[in-house]
Design a protein around this motif. Structure first.
Motif, PDB file in Angstrom:
ATOM      1  N   LEU A 224       0.832  -1.204   0.000  1.00 19.52           N
ATOM      2  CA  LEU A 224       0.000   0.000   0.000  1.00 19.52           C
ATOM      3  C   LEU A 224       0.867   1.254   0.000  1.00 19.52           C
ATOM      4  N   GLU A 225       1.884   1.275   0.827  1.00 23.55           N
ATOM      5  CA  GLU A 225       2.771   2.441   0.880  1.00 23.55           C
ATOM      6  C   GLU A 225       3.488   2.654  -0.456  1.00 23.55           C
ATOM      7  N   ASP A 226       3.884   1.565  -1.116  1.00 20.36           N
ATOM      8  CA  ASP A 226       4.516   1.663  -2.425  1.00 20.36           C
ATOM      9  C   ASP A 226       3.545   2.239  -3.451  1.00 20.36           C
ATOM     10  N   LEU A 227       2.307   1.783  -3.413  1.00 27.40           N
ATOM     11  CA  LEU A 227       1.297   2.292  -4.348  1.00 27.40           C
ATOM     12  C   LEU A 227       0.996   3.759  -4.099  1.00 27.40           C
ATOM     13  N   ARG A 228       0.875   4.143  -2.834  1.00 22.32           N
ATOM     14  CA  ARG A 228       0.569   5.535  -2.482  1.00 22.32           C
ATOM     15  C   ARG A 228       1.725   6.470  -2.807  1.00 22.32           C
ATOM     16  N   GLY A 229       2.943   5.965  -2.729  1.00 23.00           N
ATOM     17  CA  GLY A 229       4.125   6.815  -2.910  1.00 23.00           C
ATOM     18  C   GLY A 229       4.742   6.679  -4.286  1.00 23.00           C
ATOM     19  N   PRO A 230       5.804   5.858  -4.398  1.00 25.72           N
ATOM     20  CA  PRO A 230       6.574   5.785  -5.644  1.00 25.72           C
ATOM     21  C   PRO A 230       5.759   5.406  -6.877  1.00 25.72           C
ATOM     22  N   ARG A 231       4.878   4.430  -6.772  1.00 21.53           N
ATOM     23  CA  ARG A 231       4.123   3.993  -7.960  1.00 21.53           C
ATOM     24  C   ARG A 231       3.161   5.078  -8.431  1.00 21.53           C
ATOM     25  N   ARG A 232       2.464   5.706  -7.498  1.00 21.11           N
ATOM     26  CA  ARG A 232       1.522   6.779  -7.850  1.00 21.11           C
ATOM     27  C   ARG A 232       2.286   7.948  -8.455  1.00 21.11           C
ATOM     28  N   HIS A 233       3.408   8.313  -7.849  1.00 22.06           N
ATOM     29  CA  HIS A 233       4.208   9.447  -8.330  1.00 22.06           C
ATOM     30  C   HIS A 233       4.744   9.178  -9.743  1.00 22.06           C
ATOM     31  N   GLU A 234       5.211   7.957  -9.985  1.00 20.47           N
ATOM     32  CA  GLU A 234       5.743   7.590 -11.305  1.00 20.47           C
ATOM     33  C   GLU A 234       4.671   7.724 -12.388  1.00 20.47           C
ATOM     34  N   VAL A 235       3.466   7.271 -12.107  1.00 15.71           N
ATOM     35  CA  VAL A 235       2.390   7.351 -13.102  1.00 15.71           C
ATOM     36  C   VAL A 235       1.988   8.802 -13.338  1.00 15.71           C
ATOM     37  N   ILE A 236       1.940   9.601 -12.277  1.00 13.17           N
ATOM     38  CA  ILE A 236       1.612  11.022 -12.431  1.00 13.17           C
ATOM     39  C   ILE A 236       2.648  11.711 -13.315  1.00 13.17           C
ATOM     40  N   GLU A 237       3.911  11.364 -13.134  1.00 17.74           N
ATOM     41  CA  GLU A 237       4.970  11.942 -13.979  1.00 17.74           C
ATOM     42  C   GLU A 237       4.790  11.521 -15.440  1.00 17.74           C
ATOM     43  N   ARG A 238       4.427  10.255 -15.671  1.00 15.68           N
ATOM     44  CA  ARG A 238       4.220   9.786 -17.048  1.00 15.68           C
ATOM     45  C   ARG A 238       3.021  10.484 -17.694  1.00 15.68           C
ATOM     46  N   ILE A 239       1.972  10.729 -16.923  1.00 15.08           N
ATOM     47  CA  ILE A 239       0.799  11.440 -17.450  1.00 15.08           C
ATOM     48  C   ILE A 239       1.189  12.863 -17.796  1.00 15.08           C
ATOM     49  N   SER A 240       1.940  13.502 -16.934  1.00 12.82           N
ATOM     50  CA  SER A 240       2.372  14.878 -17.167  1.00 12.82           C
ATOM     51  C   SER A 240       3.261  14.978 -18.409  1.00 12.82           C
ATOM     52  N   ALA A 241       4.193  14.041 -18.535  1.00 13.94           N
ATOM     53  CA  ALA A 241       5.090  14.045 -19.702  1.00 13.94           C
ATOM     54  C   ALA A 241       4.299  13.816 -20.985  1.00 13.94           C
ATOM     55  N   ALA A 242       3.307  12.931 -20.938  1.00 15.61           N
ATOM     56  CA  ALA A 242       2.490  12.651 -22.126  1.00 15.61           C
ATOM     57  C   ALA A 242       1.642  13.868 -22.485  1.00 15.61           C
ATOM     58  N   ARG A 243       1.141  14.594 -21.479  1.00 13.78           N
ATOM     59  CA  ARG A 243       0.361  15.814 -21.737  1.00 13.78           C
ATOM     60  C   ARG A 243       1.213  16.851 -22.455  1.00 13.78           C
ATOM     61  N   ASP A 244       2.483  16.916 -22.063  1.00 11.94           N
ATOM     62  CA  ASP A 244       3.390  17.896 -22.660  1.00 11.94           C
ATOM     63  C   ASP A 244       3.643  17.627 -24.141  1.00 11.94           C
ATOM     64  N   GLU A 245       3.356  16.394 -24.572  1.00 14.46           N
ATOM     65  CA  GLU A 245       3.570  16.045 -25.986  1.00 14.46           C
ATOM     66  C   GLU A 245       2.499  16.628 -26.898  1.00 14.46           C
ATOM     67  N   GLY A 246       1.409  17.118 -26.325  1.00 15.41           N
ATOM     68  CA  GLY A 246       0.385  17.743 -27.158  1.00 15.41           C
ATOM     69  C   GLY A 246      -0.902  16.949 -27.238  1.00 15.41           C
TER      70      GLY A 246
ATOM     71  N   GLY B 104      -5.767   4.487 -12.892  1.00 14.60           N
ATOM     72  CA  GLY B 104      -7.048   3.977 -12.395  1.00 14.60           C
ATOM     73  C   GLY B 104      -6.890   2.659 -11.658  1.00 14.60           C
ATOM     74  N   LYS B 105      -6.042   1.777 -12.185  1.00 14.18           N
ATOM     75  CA  LYS B 105      -5.800   0.482 -11.535  1.00 14.18           C
ATOM     76  C   LYS B 105      -5.097   0.666 -10.194  1.00 14.18           C
ATOM     77  N   ILE B 106      -4.137   1.584 -10.136  1.00 10.01           N
ATOM     78  CA  ILE B 106      -3.416   1.849  -8.893  1.00 10.01           C
ATOM     79  C   ILE B 106      -4.373   2.403  -7.836  1.00 10.01           C
ATOM     80  N   GLU B 107      -5.213   3.354  -8.234  1.00  3.43           N
ATOM     81  CA  GLU B 107      -6.156   3.944  -7.275  1.00  3.43           C
ATOM     82  C   GLU B 107      -7.152   2.899  -6.766  1.00  3.43           C
ATOM     83  N   ALA B 108      -7.600   1.997  -7.640  1.00  2.00           N
ATOM     84  CA  ALA B 108      -8.508   0.923  -7.215  1.00  2.00           C
ATOM     85  C   ALA B 108      -7.798  -0.021  -6.245  1.00  2.00           C
ATOM     86  N   SER B 109      -6.539  -0.346  -6.527  1.00  2.00           N
ATOM     87  CA  SER B 109      -5.766  -1.212  -5.632  1.00  2.00           C
ATOM     88  C   SER B 109      -5.560  -0.541  -4.277  1.00  2.00           C
TER      89      SER B 109
END
Length: 168
Positions: A24-46, A62-67
């Motif tokens: 749970l701590e891994d999902l709340r921290g590093p895994r969630r942060h990594e996905v947020i960074e990937r979403i942000s980087a993809a948004r920057d692509e246009g 969505g899968k991480i938040e459900a878990s």
């Protein structure tokens, strides 16, 4: 006004509780942060309509938040206390049983299915109290014979040989 049902407690070994807490701590921290960074980087692509990386990252988010929600609920309602040594089938008991007419004993642990992952090397079978077998045996005592309907539709008779507290 309808009252919401209280979540039922789930029995976990301390080892499983600790593993799920770390997950749970891994999902709340590093895994969630990594996905947020990937979403942000993809948004920057246009253009997001044609951006497969963005959509994949959003799906993963969505899968991480459900878990996270599932683990939070399980851990909030978890019971890791030792079961009473009274011969009654309850969560936290190692149950020895045999099918009627058979002389071969089998064992299982009554608790959450997530426990199995921590005891693979012991070949420990785990049944939840909600499973057909678990629901039929819960509350029965050593020496009793219980009938239940197996998933294949057949009626099975099972004798409880013993029910003792599980220890690691």
């Amino acid at each position: 006004m309808t009252q919401s049902a209280q979540p039922t407690s789930v029995w976990l070994t301390k080892k499983t509780f600790d593993r799920l807490s770390a997950e749970l701590e891994d999902l709340r921290g590093p895994r969630r942060h990594e996905v947020i960074e990937r979403i942000s980087a993809a948004r920057d692509e246009g253009d997001l309509k044609e951006n497969g990386g963005y959509h994949a990252a959003k799906d993963e988010q969505g899968k991480i938040e459900a878990s996270i929600r599932q683990l939070e609920e399980m851990l909030e309602t978890a019971d890791t206390d030792a079961a009473a040594d009274d011969g009654v089938v309850t969560p936290g008991k190692l149950v020895t049983y045999r099918f009627a007419g058979d002389d071969e004993d089998a064992k299982f642990l009554m608790g959450a299915r997530e426990i199995e992952d921590d005891y693979e090397d012991q070949d420990l079978e785990v049944f939840s109290p909600q499973s057909p077998l678990g629901a039929a045996l819960i509350g029965a005592s050593k020496g009793e014979t219980v009938q239940f309907e197996a998933p294949n539709g057949r009626t099975q008779r099972i004798e409880i040989v013993d029910a003792v507290p599980f220890t690691d």
